[in-house]
Write a protein that holds these residues in place. Structure first.
Motif, PDB file in Angstrom:
ATOM      1  N   LEU A  44      38.653  41.083  38.608  1.00  0.00           N
ATOM      2  CA  LEU A  44      39.518  41.249  39.997  1.00  0.00           C
ATOM      3  C   LEU A  44      39.747  40.014  40.460  1.00  0.00           C
ATOM      4  CD1 LEU A  44      37.025  43.977  41.787  1.00  0.00           C
ATOM      5  CD2 LEU A  44      39.072  44.413  40.770  1.00  0.00           C
ATOM      6  N   SER A  45      39.409  39.094  40.231  1.00  0.00           N
ATOM      7  CA  SER A  45      39.908  37.452  40.570  1.00  0.00           C
ATOM      8  C   SER A  45      41.414  37.350  39.684  1.00  0.00           C
ATOM      9  CB  SER A  45      39.024  36.423  40.121  1.00  0.00           C
ATOM     10  OG  SER A  45      37.836  36.370  40.925  1.00  0.00           O
ATOM     11  N   GLY A  46      41.297  38.215  38.794  1.00  0.00           N
ATOM     12  CA  GLY A  46      42.517  38.088  38.026  1.00  0.00           C
ATOM     13  C   GLY A  46      43.821  38.666  38.849  1.00  0.00           C
ATOM     14  N   TYR A  83      46.718  33.699  34.819  1.00  0.00           N
ATOM     15  CA  TYR A  83      45.833  33.029  35.734  1.00  0.00           C
ATOM     16  C   TYR A  83      44.727  32.248  35.219  1.00  0.00           C
ATOM     17  CZ  TYR A  83      41.886  33.287  39.059  1.00  0.00           C
ATOM     18  OH  TYR A  83      40.655  33.130  39.343  1.00  0.00           O
ATOM     19  N   TYR A  84      44.145  33.428  34.146  1.00  0.00           N
ATOM     20  CA  TYR A  84      42.865  32.595  33.410  1.00  0.00           C
ATOM     21  C   TYR A  84      43.297  31.413  32.608  1.00  0.00           C
ATOM     22  CZ  TYR A  84      40.861  36.965  34.505  1.00  0.00           C
ATOM     23  OH  TYR A  84      40.566  38.305  35.621  1.00  0.00           O
ATOM     24  N   ILE A  99      44.129  27.752  41.950  1.00  0.00           N
ATOM     25  CA  ILE A  99      44.616  27.328  43.615  1.00  0.00           C
ATOM     26  C   ILE A  99      43.459  27.185  44.256  1.00  0.00           C
ATOM     27  CG2 ILE A  99      45.979  28.257  45.394  1.00  0.00           C
ATOM     28  CD1 ILE A  99      47.736  27.076  43.222  1.00  0.00           C
ATOM     29  N   PHE A 100      42.509  28.226  44.312  1.00  0.00           N
ATOM     30  CA  PHE A 100      41.586  28.173  45.083  1.00  0.00           C
ATOM     31  C   PHE A 100      40.161  27.548  44.735  1.00  0.00           C
ATOM     32  CE2 PHE A 100      43.574  32.458  46.696  1.00  0.00           C
ATOM     33  CZ  PHE A 100      44.401  31.773  47.648  1.00  0.00           C
ATOM     34  N   SER A 101      39.383  27.136  45.630  1.00  0.00           N
ATOM     35  CA  SER A 101      37.844  26.700  45.061  1.00  0.00           C
ATOM     36  C   SER A 101      37.399  28.085  44.546  1.00  0.00           C
ATOM     37  CB  SER A 101      37.145  26.212  46.411  1.00  0.00           C
ATOM     38  OG  SER A 101      37.749  25.213  46.831  1.00  0.00           O
ATOM     39  N   SER A 102      37.453  28.904  45.107  1.00  0.00           N
ATOM     40  CA  SER A 102      36.759  30.374  44.698  1.00  0.00           C
ATOM     41  C   SER A 102      37.357  30.677  43.033  1.00  0.00           C
ATOM     42  CB  SER A 102      36.832  31.464  45.541  1.00  0.00           C
ATOM     43  OG  SER A 102      38.300  31.729  45.604  1.00  0.00           O
ATOM     44  N   ASP A 103      38.479  30.234  42.700  1.00  0.00           N
ATOM     45  CA  ASP A 103      38.781  30.408  41.485  1.00  0.00           C
ATOM     46  C   ASP A 103      38.138  29.392  40.400  1.00  0.00           C
ATOM     47  OD1 ASP A 103      40.824  32.366  42.065  1.00  0.00           O
ATOM     48  OD2 ASP A 103      42.377  30.632  42.484  1.00  0.00           O
ATOM     49  N   GLN A 104      38.098  28.174  40.930  1.00  0.00           N
ATOM     50  CA  GLN A 104      37.368  27.060  39.995  1.00  0.00           C
ATOM     51  C   GLN A 104      36.097  27.547  39.861  1.00  0.00           C
ATOM     52  OE1 GLN A 104      38.591  24.654  38.384  1.00  0.00           O
ATOM     53  NE2 GLN A 104      36.455  23.849  37.635  1.00  0.00           N
ATOM     54  N   GLU A 113      42.079  42.975  26.820  1.00  0.00           N
ATOM     55  CA  GLU A 113      40.839  42.888  27.284  1.00  0.00           C
ATOM     56  C   GLU A 113      40.817  42.753  28.807  1.00  0.00           C
ATOM     57  OE1 GLU A 113      37.834  43.680  25.723  1.00  0.00           O
ATOM     58  OE2 GLU A 113      38.880  44.072  24.124  1.00  0.00           O
ATOM     59  N   PHE A 114      41.499  41.758  29.165  1.00  0.00           N
ATOM     60  CA  PHE A 114      41.588  41.699  30.800  1.00  0.00           C
ATOM     61  C   PHE A 114      42.460  42.985  31.420  1.00  0.00           C
ATOM     62  CE2 PHE A 114      44.637  40.543  34.180  1.00  0.00           C
ATOM     63  CZ  PHE A 114      43.927  40.567  35.297  1.00  0.00           C
ATOM     64  N   GLY A 115      43.121  43.499  30.827  1.00  0.00           N
ATOM     65  CA  GLY A 115      43.693  44.895  31.490  1.00  0.00           C
ATOM     66  C   GLY A 115      42.721  45.921  31.645  1.00  0.00           C
ATOM     67  N   LYS A 116      41.978  46.133  30.327  1.00  0.00           N
ATOM     68  CA  LYS A 116      40.906  47.182  30.490  1.00  0.00           C
ATOM     69  C   LYS A 116      39.736  46.774  31.377  1.00  0.00           C
ATOM     70  CE  LYS A 116      40.102  46.993  26.151  1.00  0.00           C
ATOM     71  NZ  LYS A 116      39.176  47.425  24.699  1.00  0.00           N
ATOM     72  N   ALA A 117      39.362  45.564  31.722  1.00  0.00           N
ATOM     73  CA  ALA A 117      38.500  45.045  32.570  1.00  0.00           C
ATOM     74  C   ALA A 117      39.040  45.406  34.070  1.00  0.00           C
ATOM     75  CB  ALA A 117      37.948  43.646  32.260  1.00  0.00           C
ATOM     76  N   PHE A 118      40.118  45.072  34.214  1.00  0.00           N
ATOM     77  CA  PHE A 118      40.734  45.046  35.686  1.00  0.00           C
ATOM     78  C   PHE A 118      40.796  46.383  35.890  1.00  0.00           C
ATOM     79  CE2 PHE A 118      44.140  45.078  38.625  1.00  0.00           C
ATOM     80  CZ  PHE A 118      43.674  43.939  39.665  1.00  0.00           C
ATOM     81  N   ALA A 119      41.427  47.290  35.102  1.00  0.00           N
ATOM     82  CA  ALA A 119      41.588  48.699  35.393  1.00  0.00           C
ATOM     83  C   ALA A 119      40.137  49.442  35.819  1.00  0.00           C
ATOM     84  CB  ALA A 119      42.140  49.443  34.486  1.00  0.00           C
ATOM     85  N   ALA A 120      39.038  48.963  34.912  1.00  0.00           N
ATOM     86  CA  ALA A 120      37.976  49.431  35.311  1.00  0.00           C
ATOM     87  C   ALA A 120      37.188  49.131  36.571  1.00  0.00           C
ATOM     88  CB  ALA A 120      36.697  49.379  34.012  1.00  0.00           C
TER      89      ALA A 120
END
Length: 323
Positions: free
Chosen positions: A191-193, A258-259, A268-273, A294-301
């Motif tokens: 979801l961070s993606g 992003y990754y 950008i964010f500390s929470s990203d790092q 792989e990102f797409g599948k994980a994000f959708a789920a």
């Protein structure tokens, strides 16, 4: 991209079979008899808005996330973020983390179109969940089937927006926030993606580029050239209200850049790092950076899982006010 979307849809059907047993109130065919064609009205509203404003997808995706995370263990995705404040109550949309939310009109327009088709049937919460899916898909990201049947909530309090995960959170704080809503470490990273879309104001990352610590001015995990650019955009005595930076280099495209930027010291964010400070989370970042599919599948789920947190009571006729 089409192949990725197809694999995501197939993966979703398997995921939903498992998920549906614990979320019995939601169903893929919830409106099949009462309002079978309403999804097209939602998609059209998002498409139309995107033609005039390219920031709409990021705005809707963020709006949906902020809706679901307020009291996610109790009410979750209930369209409470859409309610306007009254004389007796300051609503969520006017809470500090939400004052920069915009594009509420897109949901209002979609609701108006759906009401003409099927009066009093489809909830604002379902419309927002579908609009978020469309925002991602229309930006080049994955598509997925959205389980429906959410009801709209009656409670919306600005004070509760403090429950939203902050851009300065460390990995422990992020994990706690997500786990309270039944979301795993993989859900957190996936979801961070969503940060592949959108814009960050200077105030949300000033802590990394000015007075980072008592001895260091800039967060050393940032790429020096990237940090220098951020400092140029956001000087210490910055007075520009709307100054800031896009979340990644492909501003309006939903992808895995992003990754890649995160691994290159360009988050950008500390929470990203923070995702790189946990071995399992870092491995997931590397996995998603290496494969957009792989990102797409994980994000959708993870979106399906997050948006299935729901506890509303009604179907609003106007998304801005309690029925």
């Amino acid at each position: 991209m089409a192949a990725m979307a197809g694999s995501v849809l197939l993966a979703f059907l398997m995921i939903f079979t498992i998920l549906s047993s614990s979320v019995s109130s939601l169903s893929l065919n919830y409106y099949d008899k009462t309002c079978p064609n309403f999804e097209s009205a939602v998609t059209n509203a998002v498409k139309k808005a995107m033609k005039n404003d390219r920031t709409v997808p990021a705005a809707i995706l963020r709006m949906h996330f902020h809706d679901c995370f307020i009291r996610g263990d109790l009410k979750g995705c209930d369209a409470s973020v859409l309610l306007k404040s009254t004389k007796k109550n300051v609503a969520e949309k006017d809470g500090p983390p939400n004052v920069s939310l915009h594009a509420f009109y897109v949901i209002d327009h979609a609701k108006e179109a759906v009401e003409k088709m099927c009066p009093g049937v489809v909830s604002c919460a379902d419309i927002l969940a579908l609009a978020a899916r469309d925002a991602v898909a229309l930006s080049g990201g994955p598509n997925w089937a959205v389980p429906k049947g959410r009801k709209d909530g009656r409670i919306s309090k600005a004070s509760e927006t403090r429950q939203l995960p902050a851009p300065v959170f460390n990995i422990s704080q992020l994990q706690q926030s997500f786990s309270q809503r039944g979301l795993s470490l993989e859900d957190l990273v996936a979801l961070s993606g969503g940060h592949t879309l959108g814009f960050a104001h200077c105030s949300s990352f000033q802590n990394r580029i000015h007075n980072f610590s008592a001895t260091v001015d800039v967060d050393s995990t940032l790429s020096p050239s990237f940090a220098a650019n951020l400092r140029r955009i956001c000087p210490l005595q910055n007075k520009a209200k709307n100054a800031g930076s896009t979340m990644d280099s492909t501003t309006f495209g939903f992808d895995n850049v992003y990754y890649k930027m995160l691994l290159g010291g360009k988050s950008i964010f500390s929470s990203d790092q923070a995702l790189l400070t946990n071995p399992k989370a870092k491995a997931l970042v590397q996995k998603f950076a290496a494969s957009e599919a792989e990102f797409g599948k994980a994000f959708a789920a993870s979106m399906v899982k997050m948006s299935s947190l729901t506890g509303g009571q009604e179907v609003r006729l106007d998304c801005k006010v309690v029925r």
